[in-house]
Design a protein around this motif. Structure first.
Motif, PDB file in Angstrom:
ATOM      1  N   VAL A  13     -28.201   0.872 -37.448  1.00 44.77           N
ATOM      2  CA  VAL A  13     -26.958   0.828 -38.217  1.00 44.77           C
ATOM      3  C   VAL A  13     -26.529   2.218 -38.652  1.00 44.77           C
ATOM      4  O   VAL A  13     -25.363   2.590 -38.557  1.00 44.77           O
ATOM      5  CB  VAL A  13     -27.109  -0.105 -39.434  1.00 44.77           C
ATOM      6  N   LEU A  14     -27.507   3.013 -39.120  1.00 39.30           N
ATOM      7  CA  LEU A  14     -27.176   4.373 -39.531  1.00 39.30           C
ATOM      8  C   LEU A  14     -26.679   5.195 -38.351  1.00 39.30           C
ATOM      9  O   LEU A  14     -25.776   6.015 -38.485  1.00 39.30           O
ATOM     10  CB  LEU A  14     -28.393   5.048 -40.170  1.00 39.30           C
ATOM     11  N   GLY A  15     -27.253   4.951 -37.181  1.00 40.58           N
ATOM     12  CA  GLY A  15     -26.785   5.672 -35.992  1.00 40.58           C
ATOM     13  C   GLY A  15     -25.333   5.374 -35.708  1.00 40.58           C
ATOM     14  O   GLY A  15     -24.550   6.255 -35.380  1.00 40.58           O
ATOM     15  N   ALA A  16     -24.956   4.101 -35.875  1.00 42.79           N
ATOM     16  CA  ALA A  16     -23.558   3.724 -35.651  1.00 42.79           C
ATOM     17  C   ALA A  16     -22.652   4.313 -36.719  1.00 42.79           C
ATOM     18  O   ALA A  16     -21.538   4.758 -36.454  1.00 42.79           O
ATOM     19  CB  ALA A  16     -23.424   2.199 -35.647  1.00 42.79           C
ATOM     20  N   SER A 144     -16.545  -9.824 -42.532  1.00 37.31           N
ATOM     21  CA  SER A 144     -16.517  -9.468 -43.954  1.00 37.31           C
ATOM     22  C   SER A 144     -17.742  -8.675 -44.379  1.00 37.31           C
ATOM     23  O   SER A 144     -17.676  -7.863 -45.307  1.00 37.31           O
ATOM     24  CB  SER A 144     -16.386 -10.731 -44.815  1.00 37.31           C
ATOM     25  N   ASP A 145     -18.881  -8.866 -43.718  1.00 34.56           N
ATOM     26  CA  ASP A 145     -20.107  -8.118 -44.020  1.00 34.56           C
ATOM     27  C   ASP A 145     -20.348  -6.960 -43.057  1.00 34.56           C
ATOM     28  O   ASP A 145     -21.339  -6.244 -43.196  1.00 34.56           O
ATOM     29  CB  ASP A 145     -21.334  -9.044 -43.955  1.00 34.56           C
ATOM     30  N   ALA A 146     -19.477  -6.798 -42.074  1.00 34.11           N
ATOM     31  CA  ALA A 146     -19.710  -5.778 -41.043  1.00 34.11           C
ATOM     32  C   ALA A 146     -19.452  -4.387 -41.591  1.00 34.11           C
ATOM     33  O   ALA A 146     -18.728  -4.210 -42.577  1.00 34.11           O
ATOM     34  CB  ALA A 146     -18.810  -6.039 -39.843  1.00 34.11           C
ATOM     35  N   ILE A 153     -26.493  -3.829 -46.158  1.00 38.42           N
ATOM     36  CA  ILE A 153     -26.321  -5.056 -45.356  1.00 38.42           C
ATOM     37  C   ILE A 153     -26.568  -4.700 -43.897  1.00 38.42           C
ATOM     38  O   ILE A 153     -25.704  -4.142 -43.213  1.00 38.42           O
ATOM     39  CB  ILE A 153     -24.905  -5.642 -45.545  1.00 38.42           C
ATOM     40  N   TYR A 154     -27.784  -5.018 -43.431  1.00 44.69           N
ATOM     41  CA  TYR A 154     -28.184  -4.652 -42.072  1.00 44.69           C
ATOM     42  C   TYR A 154     -28.066  -5.824 -41.098  1.00 44.69           C
ATOM     43  O   TYR A 154     -28.139  -5.627 -39.888  1.00 44.69           O
ATOM     44  CB  TYR A 154     -29.629  -4.134 -42.077  1.00 44.69           C
ATOM     45  N   GLN A 155     -27.935  -7.020 -41.629  1.00 46.44           N
ATOM     46  CA  GLN A 155     -27.783  -8.202 -40.782  1.00 46.44           C
ATOM     47  C   GLN A 155     -26.560  -8.989 -41.267  1.00 46.44           C
ATOM     48  O   GLN A 155     -26.696  -9.973 -41.992  1.00 46.44           O
ATOM     49  CB  GLN A 155     -29.047  -9.071 -40.828  1.00 46.44           C
ATOM     50  N   PRO A 156     -25.379  -8.553 -40.895  1.00 45.78           N
ATOM     51  CA  PRO A 156     -24.157  -9.177 -41.413  1.00 45.78           C
ATOM     52  C   PRO A 156     -23.986 -10.609 -40.934  1.00 45.78           C
ATOM     53  O   PRO A 156     -24.334 -10.949 -39.802  1.00 45.78           O
ATOM     54  CB  PRO A 156     -23.042  -8.281 -40.863  1.00 45.78           C
ATOM     55  N   LYS A 157     -23.454 -11.444 -41.812  1.00 49.88           N
ATOM     56  CA  LYS A 157     -23.160 -12.817 -41.420  1.00 49.88           C
ATOM     57  C   LYS A 157     -21.963 -12.834 -40.478  1.00 49.88           C
ATOM     58  O   LYS A 157     -21.151 -11.901 -40.457  1.00 49.88           O
ATOM     59  CB  LYS A 157     -22.889 -13.679 -42.643  1.00 49.88           C
ATOM     60  N   PHE A 158     -21.837 -13.904 -39.719  1.00 47.79           N
ATOM     61  CA  PHE A 158     -20.720 -14.092 -38.808  1.00 47.79           C
ATOM     62  C   PHE A 158     -19.617 -14.856 -39.539  1.00 47.79           C
ATOM     63  O   PHE A 158     -19.891 -15.831 -40.240  1.00 47.79           O
ATOM     64  CB  PHE A 158     -21.146 -14.885 -37.575  1.00 47.79           C
ATOM     65  N   SER A 472     -30.612 -12.114 -37.985  1.00 45.00           N
ATOM     66  CA  SER A 472     -31.147 -13.426 -38.341  1.00 45.00           C
ATOM     67  C   SER A 472     -30.045 -14.450 -38.592  1.00 45.00           C
ATOM     68  O   SER A 472     -30.320 -15.653 -38.692  1.00 45.00           O
ATOM     69  CB  SER A 472     -32.028 -13.299 -39.591  1.00 45.00           C
ATOM     70  N   ASN A 473     -28.791 -14.005 -38.698  1.00 47.13           N
ATOM     71  CA  ASN A 473     -27.671 -14.927 -38.892  1.00 47.13           C
ATOM     72  C   ASN A 473     -27.143 -15.507 -37.582  1.00 47.13           C
ATOM     73  O   ASN A 473     -26.229 -16.330 -37.593  1.00 47.13           O
ATOM     74  CB  ASN A 473     -26.529 -14.212 -39.618  1.00 47.13           C
ATOM     75  N   TYR A 474     -27.717 -15.066 -36.470  1.00 45.51           N
ATOM     76  CA  TYR A 474     -27.231 -15.501 -35.161  1.00 45.51           C
ATOM     77  C   TYR A 474     -27.332 -17.016 -34.995  1.00 45.51           C
ATOM     78  O   TYR A 474     -26.374 -17.667 -34.567  1.00 45.51           O
ATOM     79  CB  TYR A 474     -28.014 -14.782 -34.054  1.00 45.51           C
TER      80      TYR A 474
END
Length: 494
Positions: A13-16, A144-146, A153-158, A472-474
């Motif tokens: 995430v930090l790389g992005a 909204s979490d992206a 927030i490293y695993q954003p919800k869909f 994990s929200n996948y």
């Protein structure tokens, strides 16, 4: 979650987030001797938007143009034209779109800090543009979490596509309101604008140029609004039809494109920094093993369309295409290919143009969504789609039997005419041809005997494999959205 796993996600995430948004050739325009240029909203706009459009061109060539029969490969094991899209194809656009969304969100935040309404609005329009590409390609996506890695927030919800679309509409409303009383632009800020600032006459003063640029962005936002409203028009809960009517009947409040000159295009040049995705490459790499298809060429031939000279090479004294979706082992000999000059063609940087808007309005009028003359919108689109490319239409263009608007024809035939014209208007415009085909079933593409996937056009791309593994929200997402495969329809297409 174990420590190594969390560390991997954090690094990704930090790389992005921290990846530099400047590209080769942008260093000079992003350098300000008095401050940190990267912190300025206008400095974020130029490289981020250029990067999105340029990478979209790359994948238009790779995916859209083969799916939609602009061209077909003569490499037998490349099967996109047979409706086979491997999961690895998803990574490129997903990664880039989310990376640049971070830049546009940062641009909005910085503009808000500076109380700069103009750049807040431009950031919102760019956000909507990229977010719509993400959800129209994949369906339900992190929204909204992206882009919140810095918030932990490293695993954003869909989010569901319906909720995303409603928020995109909200953002475009906000952008239109902000631009109505936007901050005046300086000459330096105008020079940073990769779309409208570069097209002003030399010597244009800030007093003259600023309102032109601001109003152009306002027209861009509202024209894009109509694109997305039309896409959602089959879903009553979107309230899209009423909003389309409101916009079209009140252009003083919602100005939209009125000519080709207002089209949103990053006009590429043959020298940095505004170079195309194919700049510096070899013609063999651009064309690869691709040949233009019978569908693409034969339609242009039937119209005697002057755009052929810009798009297609002559083979054996004529323009000739080959069949798409051919049976494995029956590779055709390619004939006409893309013209080499397209590698540096300025108009390949198209985001949304005036002819597309005319075809949106033609469909809306045809279906009774808005008051207006569908024939007039359609014919205006036909003519301007050609003049957009710098050509003069044949004198009898609107009387060509394959083009002529016939009031007695049924809705399906008129829809085919509108969307066949729109198909060519969307040439090399990211994935818009594919999106519109999925929504309408037009134009009527031939189906070769070699098609796979039950001869069904893919309805989306699957999520990247690493997203399936690391977010994990996948599982919760697909339980709501549906199976993560090519044929699950997105919200606006159900």
């Amino acid at each position: 979650m174990n420590i190594k796993f969390k560390a991997f996600i954090l690094l990704f995430v930090l790389g992005a987030m921290l990846a530099p948004s400047c590209k080769k050739g942008f260093e000079e325009i992003n350098t300000d001797p008095n401050t940190i240029a990267a912190a300025l909203p206008e400095a974020l706009l130029t490289p981020a938007l250029w990067d999105v459009v340029t990478r979209n061109n790359n994948r238009a060539l790779r995916i859209n143009n083969e799916l939609m029969q602009d061209h077909v490969t003569t490499t037998d094991n490349d099967e996109i034209h047979r409706f086979v899209i491997r999961p690895a194809e998803s990574d490129y656009m997903w990664n880039n779109w989310y990376l640049q969304l971070t830049n546009f969100k940062d641009m909005y935040s910085k503009s808000s800090e500076l109380n700069n309404k103009t750049y807040m609005a431009i950031a919102l329009i760019c956000d909507v543009y990229v977010s719509s590409l993400l959800t129209d390609t994949f369906g339900d996506v992190p929204y909204s979490d992206a882009n919140k890695g810095k918030d932990g927030i490293y695993q954003p919800k869909f989010d569901t596509q319906q909720s995303i679309y409603l928020d995109l509409f909200r953002k475009l409303e906000e952008a239109n309101t902000l631009l109505a009383s936007g901050n005046a632009l300086t000459l330096e800020q105008i020079a940073y604008d990769p779309i409208y600032g570069r097209n002003l006459p030399t010597g244009t003063t800030a007093a003259v140029g600023s309102p032109i640029v601001i109003n152009s962005w306002r027209k861009l936002g509202n024209s894009m609004y109509l694109r997305l409203l039309m896409r959602a028009s089959g879903r009553p809960e979107a309230n899209a039809i009423a909003k389309m009517q409101e916009i079209v009947s009140n252009t003083a409040t919602y100005p939209i494109f009125t000519s080709n000159t207002e089209s949103a295009v990053i006009r590429y040049t043959a020298t940095p920094p505004y170079t195309s995705a194919f700049y510096g490459g070899r013609l063999i790499d651009f064309n690869g093993d691709n040949g233009l298809t019978e569908f693409f060429i034969n339609t242009l031939n039937s119209w005697n369309d002057p755009r052929r000279a810009k798009w297609a090479t002559i083979d054996g004294g004529t323009y000739i295409g080959i069949a798409s979706g051919y049976v494995r082992g029956s590779v055709p000999e390619r004939r006409s290919t893309y013209v080499g000059d397209l590698m540096n063609e300025p108009l390949l940087g198209n985001i949304i143009n005036y002819p597309e808007l005319q075809f949106i309005l033609a469909e809306a009028a045809l279906k009774g969504y808005i008051t207006g003359d569908a024939k007039a919108y359609y014919e205006n689109g036909v003519i301007n789609a050609i003049t957009f490319w710098g050509f003069t239409p044949p004198a009898d263009q609107l009387n060509n039997q394959d083009i002529k608007w016939n009031a007695a024809e049924d809705l399906n035939i008129k829809m085919e005419k509108i969307h066949l014209q729109k198909y060519y208007t969307l040439f090399f415009t990211d994935f818009q041809q594919w999106f519109e085909y999925r929504r309408t079933g037009h134009p009527n593409l031939p189906k070769g005997d070699g098609l796979q996937n039950g001869k069904q056009m893919p309805s989306r791309l699957v999520y990247p494999v690493y997203v399936q593994s690391l977010n994990s929200n996948y599982s919760a997402a697909v339980s709501v959205f549906g199976a993560d495969d090519l044929n699950t329809k997105v919200w606006w297409n159900k």
